[in-house]
Write a protein that holds these residues in place. Structure first.
Motif, PDB file in Angstrom:
ATOM      1  N   ARG A 296       0.854  -1.182   0.000  1.00 44.68           N
ATOM      2  CA  ARG A 296       0.000   0.000   0.000  1.00 44.68           C
ATOM      3  C   ARG A 296       0.892   1.235   0.000  1.00 44.68           C
ATOM      4  O   ARG A 296       2.105   1.154   0.184  1.00 44.68           O
ATOM      5  CB  ARG A 296      -0.907   0.012   1.226  1.00 44.68           C
ATOM      6  N   ALA A 297       0.269   2.399  -0.182  1.00 45.51           N
ATOM      7  CA  ALA A 297       1.032   3.634  -0.217  1.00 45.51           C
ATOM      8  C   ALA A 297       1.755   3.851   1.096  1.00 45.51           C
ATOM      9  O   ALA A 297       1.258   3.531   2.159  1.00 45.51           O
ATOM     10  CB  ALA A 297       0.093   4.813  -0.494  1.00 45.51           C
ATOM     11  N   THR A 298       2.976   4.365   1.001  1.00 43.08           N
ATOM     12  CA  THR A 298       3.746   4.679   2.193  1.00 43.08           C
ATOM     13  C   THR A 298       3.442   6.114   2.596  1.00 43.08           C
ATOM     14  O   THR A 298       3.724   7.050   1.853  1.00 43.08           O
ATOM     15  CB  THR A 298       5.256   4.526   1.906  1.00 43.08           C
ATOM     16  N   ALA A 299       2.882   6.275   3.758  1.00 42.56           N
ATOM     17  CA  ALA A 299       2.525   7.610   4.215  1.00 42.56           C
ATOM     18  C   ALA A 299       3.767   8.485   4.311  1.00 42.56           C
ATOM     19  O   ALA A 299       4.868   8.009   4.567  1.00 42.56           O
ATOM     20  CB  ALA A 299       1.843   7.515   5.572  1.00 42.56           C
TER      21      ALA A 299
ATOM     22  N   LEU B  67       8.199   4.405 -10.661  1.00 47.31           N
ATOM     23  CA  LEU B  67       7.837   5.351  -9.599  1.00 47.31           C
ATOM     24  C   LEU B  67       6.818   4.739  -8.648  1.00 47.31           C
ATOM     25  O   LEU B  67       6.973   4.779  -7.425  1.00 47.31           O
ATOM     26  CB  LEU B  67       7.276   6.628 -10.222  1.00 47.31           C
ATOM     27  N   LEU B  68       5.771   4.142  -9.204  1.00 47.43           N
ATOM     28  CA  LEU B  68       4.693   3.603  -8.377  1.00 47.43           C
ATOM     29  C   LEU B  68       5.123   2.369  -7.602  1.00 47.43           C
ATOM     30  O   LEU B  68       4.524   2.043  -6.568  1.00 47.43           O
ATOM     31  CB  LEU B  68       3.481   3.283  -9.246  1.00 47.43           C
ATOM     32  N   SER B  69       6.171   1.679  -8.071  1.00 45.46           N
ATOM     33  CA  SER B  69       6.641   0.490  -7.359  1.00 45.46           C
ATOM     34  C   SER B  69       7.191   0.835  -5.977  1.00 45.46           C
ATOM     35  O   SER B  69       7.270  -0.026  -5.110  1.00 45.46           O
ATOM     36  CB  SER B  69       7.719  -0.233  -8.185  1.00 45.46           C
ATOM     37  N   HIS B  70       7.536   2.102  -5.784  1.00 46.02           N
ATOM     38  CA  HIS B  70       8.032   2.552  -4.480  1.00 46.02           C
ATOM     39  C   HIS B  70       6.898   2.931  -3.537  1.00 46.02           C
ATOM     40  O   HIS B  70       7.145   3.331  -2.396  1.00 46.02           O
ATOM     41  CB  HIS B  70       8.975   3.744  -4.656  1.00 46.02           C
ATOM     42  N   ARG B  71       5.657   2.840  -4.026  1.00 42.65           N
ATOM     43  CA  ARG B  71       4.461   3.103  -3.223  1.00 42.65           C
ATOM     44  C   ARG B  71       4.473   4.475  -2.534  1.00 42.65           C
ATOM     45  O   ARG B  71       4.356   4.578  -1.316  1.00 42.65           O
ATOM     46  CB  ARG B  71       4.281   2.012  -2.161  1.00 42.65           C
TER      47      ARG B  71
ATOM     48  N   VAL C 192      13.295  10.752  -6.144  1.00 46.01           N
ATOM     49  CA  VAL C 192      13.169  11.233  -7.519  1.00 46.01           C
ATOM     50  C   VAL C 192      13.420  10.095  -8.492  1.00 46.01           C
ATOM     51  O   VAL C 192      14.388   9.336  -8.344  1.00 46.01           O
ATOM     52  CB  VAL C 192      14.165  12.378  -7.800  1.00 46.01           C
ATOM     53  N   VAL C 193      12.555   9.982  -9.481  1.00 39.97           N
ATOM     54  CA  VAL C 193      12.776   9.091 -10.618  1.00 39.97           C
ATOM     55  C   VAL C 193      12.963   9.975 -11.842  1.00 39.97           C
ATOM     56  O   VAL C 193      12.069  10.744 -12.209  1.00 39.97           O
ATOM     57  CB  VAL C 193      11.587   8.128 -10.832  1.00 39.97           C
ATOM     58  N   ASN C 194      14.141   9.913 -12.447  1.00 35.99           N
ATOM     59  CA  ASN C 194      14.429  10.730 -13.624  1.00 35.99           C
ATOM     60  C   ASN C 194      13.833  10.094 -14.871  1.00 35.99           C
ATOM     61  O   ASN C 194      13.937   8.880 -15.076  1.00 35.99           O
ATOM     62  CB  ASN C 194      15.934  10.885 -13.814  1.00 35.99           C
TER      63      ASN C 194
END
Length: 331
Positions: free
Chosen positions: A58-61, A113-117, A97-99
């Motif tokens: 899930r998303a990391t707050a 990017l989204l894999s880092h939640r 940051v994802v370049n």
């Protein structure tokens, strides 16, 4: 590198106790928390956030993901990502940051990017532009920094280029210069169109027809900065300028203009004034004389974009951020 198990073994507690010390320290007795923290310090343990995110799925707050299109590789807008990080830290958040470069697959980079939640996303670009926003980005709180959405309504923070150019040209005209040579960025740039509107507004207020001025537009591409000297010299028969000032599309153009004018013995600002735009980091004060210019508010754009995520703002409007006029000695 020490693991969670290593910490638990050294502290002689369970893995659950170590996890609580890291994530919910208020749930432990003070003595137990101190004991576990001592083990963490002794082992130099670094929490594995990626593993935690995978377990939770899930998303990391309190984490902002930044998708940076050509941004962090340039000296002109690196302040955007710097400001995002500083603002996030000041409010107890993290950022990463994802370049993304022009030849990258947007889908691949968005998935990365989204894999880092992340808990929220800032999409930023080098140079004001309109961009298609990948649908996947809109599954999380999302804001655009220094760009606008082509299709979907998404909150955006951009420079107020029209107002910035208006303030600069207004100051130029108020100083008594009435016949500027205008050297614009490429005509297809969003910033060019908006700055031309600001220039026109300042001229009309001073009783000058903006269309009667000398206008040149750069071609697209950095190599065309070398075209600037010929543009300037075309209005300097015998080395004498037929203009009393130069309005430059950015500070790089102003740098070329300085070289041309000074090589012909033209004094700045006594003979010809020069107005820049951007306030290139660490450069404006190094011009001789120091360059009067307009500040691109990249730091404020990064700060406001981060606060949009941190504060949970829900508006989807485009916010134009003030671009201040900086009076120096070239006018």
């Amino acid at each position: 590198m020490a693991s969670l198990k290593d910490v638990a073994k050294l502290a002689n507690v369970s893995l659950m106790t170590v996890s609580r010390a890291l994530n919910n320290p208020e749930r432990l007795k003070p003595d137990t928390l101190t004991h576990v923290q001592a083990a963490i310090s002794q082992l130099n343990y670094v929490p594995d956030l990626s593993a935690k995110k995978i377990r939770g799925a899930r998303a990391t707050a309190n984490t902002i993901g930044v998708l940076a299109l050509d941004t962090v590789t340039t000296p002109f807008s690196v302040e955007i990502t710097l400001s995002i990080e500083e603002t996030a830290r000041a409010h107890g958040w993290n950022s990463f940051v994802v370049n993304m470069f022009s030849d990258d697959s947007p889908e691949t980079m968005v998935d990365l990017l989204l894999s880092h939640r992340p808990g929220g996303i800032i999409y930023t670009t080098m140079g004001l532009r309109q961009v298609p926003v990948p649908a996947k980005l809109l599954t999380l709180p999302c804001v655009l920094a220094n760009c606008e959405s082509l299709h979907d309504p998404v909150a955006s923070y951009i420079p107020d280029d029209e107002q910035g150019q208006y303030e600069g040209v207004k100051a130029l005209l108020a100083a008594g210069y009435r016949h500027p040579l205008c050297l614009h960025l490429p005509s297809q740039h969003l910033a060019t169109v908006r700055r031309r509107k600001g220039l026109a507004r300042a001229c009309l207020e001073s009783g000058i027809d903006p269309d009667s001025l000398l206008h040149h537009y750069m071609e697209f591409g950095d190599e065309h900065y070398r075209d600037i000297p010929a543009m300037v010299e075309s209005h300097m028969p015998g080395g004498k300028p037929h203009f009393d000032s130069v309005v430059c599309g950015n500070d790089r153009i102003a740098f070329m203009v300085y070289q041309v004018l000074l090589s012909h013995g033209v004094r700045i600002p006594e003979d010809v004034a020069v107005l820049g735009y951007d306030n290139m980091v660490g450069i404006g004060d190094l011009f001789l004389p120091p360059l009067s210019t307009v500040q691109l508010p990249h730091y404020d754009i990064g700060r406001l974009s981060a606060l949009h995520i941190i504060n949970g703002d829900s508006h989807r409007e485009t916010v134009r951020v003030n671009s201040p006029w900086l009076q120096r000695d070239s006018i």
